[in-house]
Design a protein around this motif. Structure first.
Motif, PDB file in Angstrom:
ATOM      1  N   LEU A 136      40.636  44.964  40.866  1.00  0.00           N
ATOM      2  CA  LEU A 136      39.630  44.347  40.013  1.00  0.00           C
ATOM      3  C   LEU A 136      38.266  44.345  40.681  1.00  0.00           C
ATOM      4  O   LEU A 136      38.162  44.120  41.885  1.00  0.00           O
ATOM      5  N   ALA A 137      37.237  44.559  39.873  1.00  0.00           N
ATOM      6  CA  ALA A 137      35.862  44.423  40.345  1.00  0.00           C
ATOM      7  C   ALA A 137      35.529  42.935  40.317  1.00  0.00           C
ATOM      8  O   ALA A 137      35.155  42.390  39.282  1.00  0.00           O
ATOM      9  N   ALA A 138      35.702  42.268  41.444  1.00  0.00           N
ATOM     10  CA  ALA A 138      35.631  40.816  41.507  1.00  0.00           C
ATOM     11  C   ALA A 138      34.411  40.357  42.285  1.00  0.00           C
ATOM     12  O   ALA A 138      34.264  40.693  43.467  1.00  0.00           O
ATOM     13  N   LEU A 139      33.552  39.561  41.633  1.00  0.00           N
ATOM     14  CA  LEU A 139      32.376  39.005  42.289  1.00  0.00           C
ATOM     15  C   LEU A 139      32.515  37.504  42.537  1.00  0.00           C
ATOM     16  O   LEU A 139      32.304  37.022  43.640  1.00  0.00           O
ATOM     17  N   GLU A 145      40.188  35.405  43.162  1.00  0.00           N
ATOM     18  CA  GLU A 145      41.533  34.841  43.212  1.00  0.00           C
ATOM     19  C   GLU A 145      42.455  35.529  42.216  1.00  0.00           C
ATOM     20  O   GLU A 145      43.649  35.727  42.482  1.00  0.00           O
ATOM     21  N   LEU A 146      41.912  35.926  41.065  1.00  0.00           N
ATOM     22  CA  LEU A 146      42.698  36.673  40.093  1.00  0.00           C
ATOM     23  C   LEU A 146      43.098  38.031  40.668  1.00  0.00           C
ATOM     24  O   LEU A 146      44.243  38.485  40.487  1.00  0.00           O
ATOM     25  N   ALA A 147      42.168  38.682  41.358  1.00  0.00           N
ATOM     26  CA  ALA A 147      42.491  39.958  42.009  1.00  0.00           C
ATOM     27  C   ALA A 147      43.597  39.770  43.037  1.00  0.00           C
ATOM     28  O   ALA A 147      44.493  40.614  43.169  1.00  0.00           O
ATOM     29  N   ARG A 148      43.536  38.686  43.762  1.00  0.00           N
ATOM     30  CA  ARG A 148      44.574  38.380  44.759  1.00  0.00           C
ATOM     31  C   ARG A 148      45.941  38.208  44.110  1.00  0.00           C
ATOM     32  O   ARG A 148      46.949  38.725  44.626  1.00  0.00           O
ATOM     33  N   ASP A 149      45.970  37.514  42.986  1.00  0.00           N
ATOM     34  CA  ASP A 149      47.245  37.121  42.390  1.00  0.00           C
ATOM     35  C   ASP A 149      47.803  38.130  41.394  1.00  0.00           C
ATOM     36  O   ASP A 149      49.022  38.153  41.176  1.00  0.00           O
ATOM     37  N   ARG A 150      46.935  38.978  40.814  1.00  0.00           N
ATOM     38  CA  ARG A 150      47.386  39.821  39.706  1.00  0.00           C
ATOM     39  C   ARG A 150      47.107  41.299  39.909  1.00  0.00           C
ATOM     40  O   ARG A 150      47.267  42.092  38.991  1.00  0.00           O
ATOM     41  N   SER A 151      46.689  41.699  41.113  1.00  0.00           N
ATOM     42  CA  SER A 151      46.393  43.114  41.357  1.00  0.00           C
ATOM     43  C   SER A 151      46.587  43.434  42.823  1.00  0.00           C
ATOM     44  O   SER A 151      46.967  42.571  43.622  1.00  0.00           O
ATOM     45  N   ALA A 152      46.256  44.677  43.182  1.00  0.00           N
ATOM     46  CA  ALA A 152      46.363  45.097  44.581  1.00  0.00           C
ATOM     47  C   ALA A 152      45.154  44.698  45.404  1.00  0.00           C
ATOM     48  O   ALA A 152      45.169  44.846  46.628  1.00  0.00           O
ATOM     49  N   LEU A 170      39.017  34.359  50.504  1.00  0.00           N
ATOM     50  CA  LEU A 170      39.685  34.019  49.249  1.00  0.00           C
ATOM     51  C   LEU A 170      40.880  34.922  48.967  1.00  0.00           C
ATOM     52  O   LEU A 170      41.892  34.469  48.427  1.00  0.00           O
ATOM     53  N   LEU A 171      40.774  36.187  49.332  1.00  0.00           N
ATOM     54  CA  LEU A 171      41.855  37.140  49.071  1.00  0.00           C
ATOM     55  C   LEU A 171      43.052  36.934  49.985  1.00  0.00           C
ATOM     56  O   LEU A 171      44.191  37.179  49.606  1.00  0.00           O
ATOM     57  N   GLY A 172      42.787  36.498  51.209  1.00  0.00           N
ATOM     58  CA  GLY A 172      43.830  36.525  52.214  1.00  0.00           C
ATOM     59  C   GLY A 172      43.923  37.893  52.857  1.00  0.00           C
ATOM     60  O   GLY A 172      43.111  38.777  52.588  1.00  0.00           O
ATOM     61  N   THR A 173      44.907  38.084  53.690  1.00  0.00           N
ATOM     62  CA  THR A 173      44.955  39.301  54.510  1.00  0.00           C
ATOM     63  C   THR A 173      45.563  40.511  53.805  1.00  0.00           C
ATOM     64  O   THR A 173      45.194  41.640  54.094  1.00  0.00           O
ATOM     65  N   ALA A 174      46.485  40.300  52.885  1.00  0.00           N
ATOM     66  CA  ALA A 174      47.244  41.428  52.341  1.00  0.00           C
ATOM     67  C   ALA A 174      46.494  42.270  51.316  1.00  0.00           C
ATOM     68  O   ALA A 174      46.547  43.508  51.384  1.00  0.00           O
ATOM     69  N   PRO A 175      45.787  41.697  50.336  1.00  0.00           N
ATOM     70  CA  PRO A 175      45.168  42.540  49.298  1.00  0.00           C
ATOM     71  C   PRO A 175      44.071  43.452  49.842  1.00  0.00           C
ATOM     72  O   PRO A 175      43.406  43.142  50.835  1.00  0.00           O
TER      73      PRO A 175
END
Length: 285
Positions: A136-139, A145-152, A170-175
């Motif tokens: 997701l193109a997340a600003l 947080e949506l990118a973290r939870d619902r995408s790569a 906000l993303l954490g380490t994995a995404p």
């Protein structure tokens, strides 16, 4: 995905996604050269789609091709899921569907963008698309947080190294976190900033970006007259090879896994700045 795209990719909003049949051979040749130059991904700007990515995937064997972005207003989710699945199956998972809400000035159907994006992801899930095949193109914080939870992961456009660090938190380490960074291969400050401001002008008329700048510490004064030196220097890399390399590394140090580099040279938006791509590959080593 992190393992396959490496640290550096190319973002191109025009030439590589152009639709003129007469230029198809040149586009394919350029994509193959980017692969040989060692870039790990090609990101297609504008409201791009799987149809724009397909010829580039056919012309290459390793490089990942992603949309940056496909507007959720331009393509039905069921169609996007089907075309993405076809490309990923045909090309060993090398296609990534980058999604975004675009801008109110560019999308007639633009309403409640966050809720619309959530609904679009729900529809992709219902169509059987795995979250790992999209980014997701997340600003803003909620979309990150949506990118973290619902995408790569997230592929933010027109952000700073400082916001890259905040996004990583906000993303954490994995995404995946793969910000775009504009590059002006010019060491004269006046010339470099003039080229940058000419290109930046369009984006300063789009509230999604200006609000994001204000949210991240810039002021209304920074947005005037094509952008202050402070703003230009934060969202462009320019200068000597060493300085440009250091700016790219700054984004990596801030938490980016991959930086999508866009060459800005004053040429037409639908050009293929191949000499600039070669220079980038050389200076990045």
């Amino acid at each position: 995905m992190k393992e396959t795209i490496g640290k550096h990719g190319i973002w191109n909003g025009g030439g590589l996604r152009a639709e003129d049949p007469a230029q198809r051979g040149e586009r394919a040749e350029a994509a193959a050269e980017l692969e040989e130059l060692g870039f790990g991904a090609i990101w297609l700007g504008g409201s791009s789609s799987a149809a724009h990515a397909a010829p580039l995937l056919e012309a290459t064997s390793r490089i990942v091709v992603g949309t940056s972005i496909q507007s959720i207003w331009d393509h039905e989710a069921e169609d996007a899921a089907a075309s993405s699945a076809d490309l990923r199956a045909a090309h060993s998972g090398r296609f990534v569907l980058g999604l975004g809400v675009s801008h109110a000035k560019l999308a007639e159907r633009y309403r409640r963008p966050y809720s619309a994006l959530v609904a679009y992801l729900d529809a992709l899930d219902a169509a059987g698309m795995p979250a790992g095949g999209r980014v997701l193109a997340a600003l803003g914080p909620r979309t990150i947080e949506l990118a973290r939870d619902r995408s790569a992961g997230s592929i933010p456009y027109l952000i700073t190294a400082e916001q890259t660090a905040k996004s990583r938190e906000l993303l954490g380490t994995a995404p995946l976190l793969a910000p775009e960074l504009k590059v002006v291969l010019e060491s004269d400050p006046a010339r470099a900033r003039t080229l940058a401001r000419d290109y930046l002008a369009m984006y300063l008329g789009l509230p999604n970006y200006t609000n994001n700048f204000l949210r991240n510490g810039f002021t209304e004064d920074d947005l005037k007259d094509g952008g202050s030196d402070r703003l230009v220097d934060a969202v462009f890399a320019w200068g000597t090879d060493d300085r440009i390399r250091a700016r790219v590394d700054e984004f990596i140090a801030a938490g980016a896994d991959h930086v999508a580099l866009q060459v800005v040279d004053g040429g037409p938006r639908y050009s293929l700045p191949r000499e600039g791509w070669r220079r980038l590959a050389s200076l990045l080593g």
